[in-house]
Every structure is written in C-alpha cells, then in structure tokens.
Motif scaffolding. Sequence first.
Motif, PDB file in Angstrom:
ATOM      1  N   PHE A   7       0.782  -1.221   0.000  1.00 18.64           N
ATOM      2  CA  PHE A   7       0.000   0.000   0.000  1.00 18.64           C
ATOM      3  C   PHE A   7       0.821   1.282   0.000  1.00 18.64           C
ATOM      4  CE2 PHE A   7      -3.020  -3.096   1.688  1.00 18.64           C
ATOM      5  CZ  PHE A   7      -4.036  -2.909   0.770  1.00 18.64           C
ATOM      6  N   SER A   8       2.122   1.189  -0.034  1.00 21.16           N
ATOM      7  CA  SER A   8       2.929   2.409  -0.087  1.00 21.16           C
ATOM      8  C   SER A   8       4.071   2.247  -1.080  1.00 21.16           C
ATOM      9  CB  SER A   8       3.459   2.765   1.301  1.00 21.16           C
ATOM     10  OG  SER A   8       4.188   1.697   1.828  1.00 21.16           O
ATOM     11  N   SER A 107      -2.904   4.659  -5.623  1.00 17.60           N
ATOM     12  CA  SER A 107      -1.692   4.486  -4.810  1.00 17.60           C
ATOM     13  C   SER A 107      -0.800   5.708  -4.923  1.00 17.60           C
ATOM     14  CB  SER A 107      -0.922   3.241  -5.265  1.00 17.60           C
ATOM     15  OG  SER A 107      -1.700   2.092  -5.060  1.00 17.60           O
TER      16      SER A 107
END
Length: 109
Positions: A7-8, A107
């Motif tokens: 997620f990063s 994202s």
Amino acid sequence: MRLHRLFSPARPTHPLLDAYPAAVRHVVEEFIWNTNPSPASLGDDPRLHIGCGENPFPGFVNVDFLPSKRGILRWNLLDRWPDELQGRIRCAFSEDVLEHFYYEEQSFL
C-alpha cells in the motif's frame, strides 16, 4: 511489512498518464497539464477540498479537475504536487473522488 509495501509504493517521478501508448497519447494529452497552483496562491494555512465538484466548502481551497464554478481551482491530482506544500496543508477533505482513478493512480495519490 509486506502489507505496508503493497500500500505504499515508491512515488512515481511523472504522472501515471504519461505511461499511455503513443497511439492514444493525443487523447491523453487533453487531460495533462502542469497548472496546479503555486503554494503562495493557497494562503497561509490552507485546508483543501479535493474534487469538490459543484459543492465548494467555505473557508477551504476548493480544487477540482474540471471546475464548475468561479473560485474553484483547476487541479490535476495526477500531476506532482509542489514540494513547497509539504507541511503547509492543515487538512484535506475528499469525498467520492478516489473511485474515479485506477488502483495504481490511487496508490500514487
């Protein structure tokens, strides 16, 4: 740790729209510009309403991809935000915006 990486992802150095094939580039270019406002035009302690549509909030800097009213700033969320904004935005509000983007673009945002 693995979930965190999912997620990063690393922040791209260019808008994700740049990755479109040359065959459709002329269409994509209609949606790419580098006109996000300079930090000075946002005031001293800005609160952003991102993707405000036709519902700007009083006391907020209202931004939208296609502004529908006077006083709404034209802002492309996929263009890089000025580094000078880091630490200057008091808060940001967004409702019903992210679903308009592909996962990779979400994202990035």
